[in-house]
Design a protein around this motif. Structure first.
Motif, PDB file in Angstrom:
ATOM      1  N   HIS A 151     -18.562  11.001  37.353  1.00 45.93           N
ATOM      2  CA  HIS A 151     -19.346  10.376  38.424  1.00 45.93           C
ATOM      3  C   HIS A 151     -20.763  10.000  38.017  1.00 45.93           C
ATOM      4  O   HIS A 151     -21.438   9.272  38.749  1.00 45.93           O
ATOM      5  N   ALA A 152     -21.223  10.514  36.886  1.00 48.36           N
ATOM      6  CA  ALA A 152     -22.586  10.196  36.445  1.00 48.36           C
ATOM      7  C   ALA A 152     -22.679   8.704  36.125  1.00 48.36           C
ATOM      8  O   ALA A 152     -21.763   8.149  35.523  1.00 48.36           O
ATOM      9  N   ARG A 153     -23.783   8.073  36.514  1.00 52.74           N
ATOM     10  CA  ARG A 153     -23.906   6.633  36.286  1.00 52.74           C
ATOM     11  C   ARG A 153     -24.931   6.301  35.208  1.00 52.74           C
ATOM     12  O   ARG A 153     -25.070   5.155  34.804  1.00 52.74           O
ATOM     13  N   GLY A 154     -25.689   7.314  34.757  1.00 52.54           N
ATOM     14  CA  GLY A 154     -26.775   7.055  33.807  1.00 52.54           C
ATOM     15  C   GLY A 154     -26.285   6.733  32.403  1.00 52.54           C
ATOM     16  O   GLY A 154     -25.195   7.151  32.007  1.00 52.54           O
ATOM     17  N   ALA A 155     -27.103   5.979  31.664  1.00 54.18           N
ATOM     18  CA  ALA A 155     -26.795   5.705  30.255  1.00 54.18           C
ATOM     19  C   ALA A 155     -26.922   6.994  29.445  1.00 54.18           C
ATOM     20  O   ALA A 155     -26.297   7.154  28.399  1.00 54.18           O
ATOM     21  N   VAL A 156     -27.757   7.907  29.949  1.00 51.80           N
ATOM     22  CA  VAL A 156     -27.907   9.224  29.332  1.00 51.80           C
ATOM     23  C   VAL A 156     -27.536  10.274  30.381  1.00 51.80           C
ATOM     24  O   VAL A 156     -27.941  10.176  31.539  1.00 51.80           O
ATOM     25  N   VAL A 157     -26.745  11.257  29.946  1.00 55.41           N
ATOM     26  CA  VAL A 157     -26.300  12.307  30.867  1.00 55.41           C
ATOM     27  C   VAL A 157     -26.810  13.647  30.344  1.00 55.41           C
ATOM     28  O   VAL A 157     -26.506  14.034  29.217  1.00 55.41           O
ATOM     29  N   VAL A 158     -27.596  14.322  31.183  1.00 51.84           N
ATOM     30  CA  VAL A 158     -28.093  15.661  30.817  1.00 51.84           C
ATOM     31  C   VAL A 158     -27.362  16.673  31.689  1.00 51.84           C
ATOM     32  O   VAL A 158     -27.249  16.480  32.898  1.00 51.84           O
ATOM     33  N   THR A 159     -26.844  17.732  31.081  1.00 53.67           N
ATOM     34  CA  THR A 159     -26.221  18.795  31.880  1.00 53.67           C
ATOM     35  C   THR A 159     -27.098  20.049  31.811  1.00 53.67           C
ATOM     36  O   THR A 159     -27.777  20.287  30.809  1.00 53.67           O
ATOM     37  N   LEU A 160     -27.089  20.807  32.885  1.00 49.84           N
ATOM     38  CA  LEU A 160     -27.737  22.124  32.840  1.00 49.84           C
ATOM     39  C   LEU A 160     -27.114  23.030  33.900  1.00 49.84           C
ATOM     40  O   LEU A 160     -26.484  22.538  34.852  1.00 49.84           O
ATOM     41  N   ASP A 161     -27.270  24.352  33.694  1.00 53.40           N
ATOM     42  CA  ASP A 161     -26.689  25.321  34.622  1.00 53.40           C
ATOM     43  C   ASP A 161     -27.452  25.296  35.952  1.00 53.40           C
ATOM     44  O   ASP A 161     -28.641  24.983  35.996  1.00 53.40           O
ATOM     45  N   GLY A 162     -26.745  25.705  37.008  1.00 60.29           N
ATOM     46  CA  GLY A 162     -27.346  25.678  38.334  1.00 60.29           C
ATOM     47  C   GLY A 162     -28.009  26.979  38.733  1.00 60.29           C
ATOM     48  O   GLY A 162     -28.462  27.133  39.867  1.00 60.29           O
ATOM     49  N   ASP A 163     -28.073  27.932  37.810  1.00 63.48           N
ATOM     50  CA  ASP A 163     -28.609  29.249  38.176  1.00 63.48           C
ATOM     51  C   ASP A 163     -30.060  29.443  37.763  1.00 63.48           C
ATOM     52  O   ASP A 163     -30.609  30.527  37.918  1.00 63.48           O
ATOM     53  N   GLY A 164     -30.672  28.387  37.211  1.00 65.19           N
ATOM     54  CA  GLY A 164     -32.081  28.488  36.824  1.00 65.19           C
ATOM     55  C   GLY A 164     -32.302  29.037  35.428  1.00 65.19           C
ATOM     56  O   GLY A 164     -33.449  29.161  34.991  1.00 65.19           O
ATOM     57  N   GLN A 165     -31.210  29.364  34.696  1.00 66.56           N
ATOM     58  CA  GLN A 165     -31.421  29.927  33.348  1.00 66.56           C
ATOM     59  C   GLN A 165     -31.992  28.881  32.388  1.00 66.56           C
ATOM     60  O   GLN A 165     -32.785  29.213  31.515  1.00 66.56           O
ATOM     61  N   ASN A 166     -31.553  27.639  32.524  1.00 62.11           N
ATOM     62  CA  ASN A 166     -32.126  26.561  31.695  1.00 62.11           C
ATOM     63  C   ASN A 166     -33.420  26.086  32.341  1.00 62.11           C
ATOM     64  O   ASN A 166     -33.527  26.026  33.564  1.00 62.11           O
ATOM     65  N   PRO A 168     -35.867  23.136  33.159  1.00 61.06           N
ATOM     66  CA  PRO A 168     -35.934  21.670  33.188  1.00 61.06           C
ATOM     67  C   PRO A 168     -37.098  21.111  32.365  1.00 61.06           C
ATOM     68  O   PRO A 168     -37.046  19.964  31.909  1.00 61.06           O
ATOM     69  N   ALA A 169     -38.132  21.932  32.129  1.00 56.78           N
ATOM     70  CA  ALA A 169     -39.280  21.462  31.347  1.00 56.78           C
ATOM     71  C   ALA A 169     -38.877  21.117  29.911  1.00 56.78           C
ATOM     72  O   ALA A 169     -39.615  20.431  29.192  1.00 56.78           O
ATOM     73  N   ASP A 170     -37.705  21.585  29.467  1.00 53.77           N
ATOM     74  CA  ASP A 170     -37.235  21.260  28.113  1.00 53.77           C
ATOM     75  C   ASP A 170     -36.569  19.887  28.040  1.00 53.77           C
ATOM     76  O   ASP A 170     -36.334  19.372  26.936  1.00 53.77           O
ATOM     77  N   ILE A 171     -36.223  19.315  29.185  1.00 53.06           N
ATOM     78  CA  ILE A 171     -35.459  18.057  29.182  1.00 53.06           C
ATOM     79  C   ILE A 171     -36.189  16.930  28.428  1.00 53.06           C
ATOM     80  O   ILE A 171     -35.557  16.230  27.628  1.00 53.06           O
ATOM     81  N   PRO A 172     -37.495  16.727  28.635  1.00 57.62           N
ATOM     82  CA  PRO A 172     -38.151  15.626  27.911  1.00 57.62           C
ATOM     83  C   PRO A 172     -38.003  15.734  26.390  1.00 57.62           C
ATOM     84  O   PRO A 172     -37.825  14.728  25.701  1.00 57.62           O
ATOM     85  N   ARG A 173     -38.008  16.964  25.847  1.00 62.65           N
ATOM     86  CA  ARG A 173     -37.861  17.100  24.385  1.00 62.65           C
ATOM     87  C   ARG A 173     -36.442  16.759  23.932  1.00 62.65           C
ATOM     88  O   ARG A 173     -36.241  16.188  22.872  1.00 62.65           O
ATOM     89  N   LEU A 174     -35.460  17.099  24.765  1.00 62.22           N
ATOM     90  CA  LEU A 174     -34.077  16.721  24.429  1.00 62.22           C
ATOM     91  C   LEU A 174     -33.943  15.198  24.414  1.00 62.22           C
ATOM     92  O   LEU A 174     -33.323  14.624  23.519  1.00 62.22           O
ATOM     93  N   LEU A 175     -34.550  14.557  25.403  1.00 61.88           N
ATOM     94  CA  LEU A 175     -34.426  13.097  25.500  1.00 61.88           C
ATOM     95  C   LEU A 175     -35.147  12.413  24.339  1.00 61.88           C
ATOM     96  O   LEU A 175     -34.655  11.425  23.787  1.00 61.88           O
ATOM     97  N   ALA A 176     -36.295  12.958  23.967  1.00 63.02           N
ATOM     98  CA  ALA A 176     -37.047  12.369  22.848  1.00 63.02           C
ATOM     99  C   ALA A 176     -36.204  12.432  21.575  1.00 63.02           C
ATOM    100  O   ALA A 176     -36.138  11.477  20.793  1.00 63.02           O
ATOM    101  N   ARG A 177     -35.520  13.560  21.374  1.00 64.10           N
ATOM    102  CA  ARG A 177     -34.671  13.706  20.174  1.00 64.10           C
ATOM    103  C   ARG A 177     -33.481  12.746  20.242  1.00 64.10           C
ATOM    104  O   ARG A 177     -33.098  12.163  19.229  1.00 64.10           O
ATOM    105  N   LEU A 178     -32.915  12.578  21.425  1.00 67.24           N
ATOM    106  CA  LEU A 178     -31.781  11.651  21.591  1.00 67.24           C
ATOM    107  C   LEU A 178     -32.234  10.230  21.256  1.00 67.24           C
ATOM    108  O   LEU A 178     -31.512   9.477  20.589  1.00 67.24           O
ATOM    109  N   ASP A 179     -33.434   9.893  21.693  1.00 68.30           N
ATOM    110  CA  ASP A 179     -33.961   8.541  21.453  1.00 68.30           C
ATOM    111  C   ASP A 179     -34.208   8.279  19.969  1.00 68.30           C
ATOM    112  O   ASP A 179     -34.323   7.137  19.541  1.00 68.30           O
ATOM    113  N   GLU A 180     -34.301   9.353  19.183  1.00 68.40           N
ATOM    114  CA  GLU A 180     -34.488   9.145  17.738  1.00 68.40           C
ATOM    115  C   GLU A 180     -33.208   8.634  17.087  1.00 68.40           C
ATOM    116  O   GLU A 180     -33.203   8.308  15.901  1.00 68.40           O
ATOM    117  N   GLY A 181     -32.101   8.622  17.840  1.00 68.45           N
ATOM    118  CA  GLY A 181     -30.888   7.993  17.304  1.00 68.45           C
ATOM    119  C   GLY A 181     -29.734   8.924  17.028  1.00 68.45           C
ATOM    120  O   GLY A 181     -29.061   8.803  16.009  1.00 68.45           O
TER     121      GLY A 181
END
Ligand code: UDP
Ligand code: MG
Length: 312
Positions: A89-104, A106-119
């Motif tokens: 059901h996700a519509r984004g060109a990039v899909v990020v998953t994370l747990d719903g219990d707060g263990q992950n 969200p402040a780490d997401i920008p670094r994951l995306l930056a690494r993905l953008d490196e190719g």
């Protein structure tokens, strides 16, 4: 399976099962981070048959925030199925998953995306400082991760970390049988050279408790032996599952015959015969485990692993 409106650049996918205390604080964190990123986004909660007030809380969030979508499953299908529903059901060109219990975090997401953008095609979070019991959770997970990396050839050493970022093409259409989320991203057939890891924070669970106990160690071992075949051989077939099951049954029968014969033999020959019987039985068990998992993949592909009640 996608909804109306223009597709967002980013989908944040969160599987939830009985996480009533955690969804609102997590949503607040996600909304803040996603807003700062400045890309059009959606937050897609997959409600995996929660029996508590999770769905009611999600509906409140969706009413107040147009970025929130809810995929409400028709029962508890398990985390792998909930992720598969999120991928569908996700519509984004990039899909990020994370747990719903707060263990992950969200402040780490920008670094994951930056690494993905490196190719690369997928970036997997790696929790360096785990906030869980060492003997019952961290140690088994380290051993399992090492074995998974060896079995798949994919250099990811924290498969169990729910925080991962994927290019959409990699996840679309994935139907993961129960428990196979533990082998992400290798199980998607990703090219090992297009995978990166990024260190992420691990936090204690918000409310509620983990949905898994020590039995997962046995299940991971059972599923692990099938991994090389599932990852490298391409789409498994029902015929392969049957052949493996037959080979397992023949070997088990041979093992039993040899064991009986060994009991009747002279004492000097007994040890050899028993070792042979044991080897045959172990190989039989291996064949059965692999056949079982190949069969699960075929069923998942043919029947799907989740049923949706409604999408909000
Ligand atoms: N989860 C799910 N369906 C299930 C079990 C778990 O959607 O049948 C979700 C759960 O709500 C959480 C994530 O999967 O968002 C990870 O589960 P959990 O935190 O229990 O696993 P752990 O962190 O202990 O590995
Ligand atoms: Mg957790």
């Amino acid at each position: 399976m996608s909804g109306g409106g223009p597709a967002p650049a980013l989908s944040l996918v969160v599987p939830v099962y009985d996480e009533e205390e955690n969804v609102a604080p997590l949503h607040a964190e996600l909304a803040r981070i996603a807003c700062d990123l400045g890309r059009p986004y959606e937050i897609l909660f997959v409600n995996d048959g929660s029996g508590d007030g999770t769905l009611a809380r999600l509906e409140l969030l969706a009413a107040a925030d147009p970025h929130v979508r809810i995929v409400d499953l028709d029962g508890n299908f398990g985390e792998a199925a909930a992720l598969s529903a999120g991928f569908a059901h996700a519509r984004g060109a990039v899909v990020v998953t994370l747990d719903g219990d707060g263990q992950n975090d969200p402040a780490d997401i920008p670094r994951l995306l930056a690494r993905l953008d490196e190719g690369v095609d997928v970036v997997s979070g790696r929790r360096l400082e785990r906030r869980e019991a060492f003997v019952s959770r961290v140690l088994p997970s380290r051993i399992a991760n090492w074995l998974i990396a060896r079995a798949t050839g994919v250099p990811v050493y924290d498969c169990g970390c729910g925080l991962k970022a994927y290019r959409r093409e990699l996840v679309v259409g994935a139907q993961l049988p129960r428990g196979m989320n533990r082998f992400l991203p290798a199980i998607l057939g990703v090219d090992p050279s297009r995978v990166a890891e990024v260190a992420v924070r691990d936090r204690p669970r918000g409310g509620g408790r983990s949905h898994y106990g020590l039995e997962r160690i046995f299940i991971v071992c059972r599923d692990l032996v099938a991994l090389p075949l599932l990852v490298r051989r391409g789409a498994p077939t029902r015929a392969l599952a049957r052949r493996l099951a037959t080979a397992g049954a023949v070997l088990a029968a041979a093992g039993v015959v040899v064991a009986i014969a060994a009991a009747l033999l002279r004492p000097q020959a007994r040890a050899f015969a028993l070792a042979g019987a044991l080897g045959a039985l172990l190989t039989a068990a291996l064949g059965r485990a692999v056949g079982h998992n190949v069969g699960r993949f075929v069923t998942a592909r043919e029947d799907g692993v989740f049923r949706v009640r409604r999408v909000v």
